[in-house]
Motif scaffolding. Structure first.
Motif, PDB file in Angstrom:
ATOM      1  N   SER A   8       0.856  -1.170   0.000  1.00 62.69           N
ATOM      2  CA  SER A   8       0.000   0.000   0.000  1.00 62.69           C
ATOM      3  C   SER A   8       0.900   1.231   0.000  1.00 62.69           C
ATOM      4  O   SER A   8       1.837   1.318   0.793  1.00 62.69           O
ATOM      5  CB  SER A   8      -0.880  -0.020   1.264  1.00 62.69           C
ATOM      6  N   SER A  41       0.137  -5.968  -4.978  1.00 58.52           N
ATOM      7  CA  SER A  41      -0.481  -4.639  -4.892  1.00 58.52           C
ATOM      8  C   SER A  41      -1.120  -4.226  -6.208  1.00 58.52           C
ATOM      9  O   SER A  41      -0.891  -4.818  -7.250  1.00 58.52           O
ATOM     10  CB  SER A  41       0.560  -3.608  -4.466  1.00 58.52           C
ATOM     11  N   GLU A  44      -2.604   2.843  -7.686  1.00 62.19           N
ATOM     12  CA  GLU A  44      -3.588   3.849  -7.299  1.00 62.19           C
ATOM     13  C   GLU A  44      -4.211   4.512  -8.526  1.00 62.19           C
ATOM     14  O   GLU A  44      -5.342   4.963  -8.483  1.00 62.19           O
ATOM     15  CB  GLU A  44      -2.930   4.915  -6.405  1.00 62.19           C
ATOM     16  N   ILE A  58      -8.992  -3.791  -5.109  1.00 68.04           N
ATOM     17  CA  ILE A  58      -8.191  -3.922  -3.881  1.00 68.04           C
ATOM     18  C   ILE A  58      -8.561  -5.207  -3.143  1.00 68.04           C
ATOM     19  O   ILE A  58      -7.690  -5.980  -2.747  1.00 68.04           O
ATOM     20  CB  ILE A  58      -8.388  -2.697  -2.956  1.00 68.04           C
ATOM     21  N   THR A  68       0.439  -7.133   4.670  1.00 69.10           N
ATOM     22  CA  THR A  68       0.221  -5.853   4.000  1.00 69.10           C
ATOM     23  C   THR A  68       1.329  -4.925   4.464  1.00 69.10           C
ATOM     24  O   THR A  68       1.513  -4.719   5.662  1.00 69.10           O
ATOM     25  CB  THR A  68      -1.156  -5.259   4.336  1.00 69.10           C
ATOM     26  N   ILE A  70       2.792  -1.151   4.260  1.00 70.61           N
ATOM     27  CA  ILE A  70       2.534   0.242   3.922  1.00 70.61           C
ATOM     28  C   ILE A  70       3.872   0.924   3.702  1.00 70.61           C
ATOM     29  O   ILE A  70       4.715   0.962   4.604  1.00 70.61           O
ATOM     30  CB  ILE A  70       1.743   0.969   5.033  1.00 70.61           C
ATOM     31  N   THR A  76       1.594   9.752   2.769  1.00 66.94           N
ATOM     32  CA  THR A  76       0.893   8.470   2.701  1.00 66.94           C
ATOM     33  C   THR A  76      -0.243   8.407   3.718  1.00 66.94           C
ATOM     34  O   THR A  76      -1.326   7.899   3.422  1.00 66.94           O
ATOM     35  CB  THR A  76       1.880   7.305   2.943  1.00 66.94           C
ATOM     36  N   TRP A  81      -7.298   5.895   0.053  1.00 68.38           N
ATOM     37  CA  TRP A  81      -7.221   4.492  -0.376  1.00 68.38           C
ATOM     38  C   TRP A  81      -6.188   3.724   0.427  1.00 68.38           C
ATOM     39  O   TRP A  81      -6.340   2.517   0.638  1.00 68.38           O
ATOM     40  CB  TRP A  81      -6.974   4.390  -1.879  1.00 68.38           C
ATOM     41  N   VAL A  82      -5.168   4.401   0.901  1.00 70.56           N
ATOM     42  CA  VAL A  82      -4.215   3.734   1.794  1.00 70.56           C
ATOM     43  C   VAL A  82      -4.928   3.352   3.087  1.00 70.56           C
ATOM     44  O   VAL A  82      -4.774   2.234   3.585  1.00 70.56           O
ATOM     45  CB  VAL A  82      -2.979   4.624   2.072  1.00 70.56           C
ATOM     46  N   GLU A  85      -7.021   0.332   2.430  1.00 72.17           N
ATOM     47  CA  GLU A  85      -6.194  -0.874   2.323  1.00 72.17           C
ATOM     48  C   GLU A  85      -5.699  -1.354   3.688  1.00 72.17           C
ATOM     49  O   GLU A  85      -5.683  -2.562   3.963  1.00 72.17           O
ATOM     50  CB  GLU A  85      -5.017  -0.610   1.381  1.00 72.17           C
ATOM     51  N   ILE A  86      -5.329  -0.410   4.548  1.00 65.34           N
ATOM     52  CA  ILE A  86      -4.873  -0.782   5.893  1.00 65.34           C
ATOM     53  C   ILE A  86      -6.009  -1.416   6.686  1.00 65.34           C
ATOM     54  O   ILE A  86      -5.861  -2.505   7.257  1.00 65.34           O
ATOM     55  CB  ILE A  86      -4.323   0.447   6.660  1.00 65.34           C
ATOM     56  N   SER A  89      -7.180  -4.751   5.351  1.00 59.85           N
ATOM     57  CA  SER A  89      -6.177  -5.763   5.707  1.00 59.85           C
ATOM     58  C   SER A  89      -6.304  -6.166   7.169  1.00 59.85           C
ATOM     59  O   SER A  89      -6.195  -7.349   7.512  1.00 59.85           O
ATOM     60  CB  SER A  89      -4.760  -5.222   5.448  1.00 59.85           C
TER      61      SER A  89
END
Length: 193
Positions: A8, A41, A44, A58, A68, A70, A76, A81-82, A85-86, A89
């Protein structure tokens, strides 16, 4: 055996070459097994397809991953979207790690100061019985419920009694590394679970 890792990152760190220095470091190793991972991954830039399509992309990329990672650049922590994703996950049970990449020289051979840890801007609270978790994100200094996963901030879980009735930043649960200072090129595979 090599693990499947979802990376991510903020797209700016791809154009500055920092993210790819980590994601592609296996290319200079004898094989992917020695690198210890497969990259799962997504880019973006695919956000041009719309929110629903990007969530589906995703979610699909996270399937069969156990980690995952980062990649932490300057901004960031702010990327919506990060955060998705976090937290996605986290809910699915991936091991999460953050790796500072601003010490990697960019395409102009420059480095930057470390960026804020994105894991400090997302969190979870657990119900008193430990059967429900609620996701949170920090926006403008305020904690707000994060309901962008399946339309709800709540998810089913089962946690140890020590966590019940309490809230935590995800930075309390997962390690943060520095690609340069912690020699990520040689140690990355040992950071995975």
């Amino acid at each position: 055996m090599a693990k499947r890792v979802f990376f991510s990152f903020h797209y700016q760190d791809v154009s500055d070459f920092r993210a790819n220095a980590v994601r592609n470091h296996w290319l200079t190793k004898s094989d992917r097994e020695s690198a210890g991972y497969f990259d799962a991954s997504v880019w973006e830039e695919s956000k041009k397809q719309g929110d629903v399509a990007l969530k589906k992309l995703i979610n699909g990329a996270l399937v069969n991953t156990s980690n995952t990672c980062i990649l932490v650049g300057s901004n960031t922590y702010e990327r919506p979207w990060v955060r998705y994703e976090i937290l996605k996950s986290f809910v699915r049970g991936n091991h999460i790690l953050a790796v500072h990449i601003n010490g990697i020289k960019d395409k102009h051979q420059k480095t930057k100061a470390l960026g804020p840890n994105p894991l400090a801007y997302v969190g979870v609270t657990y119900s008193a019985d430990g059967k429900t978790g609620t996701l949170w994100e920090k926006i403008g200094g305020e904690w707000v419920q994060y309901n962008k996963i399946d339309g709800s901030a709540n998810f089913s879980t089962s946690v140890d009694s020590t966590y019940r009735g309490n809230g935590y930043n995800l930075s309390n649960f997962f390690n943060v590394y520095d690609w340069i200072k912690d020699d990520g090129y040689n140690n990355f595979s040992s950071w995975l679970k």
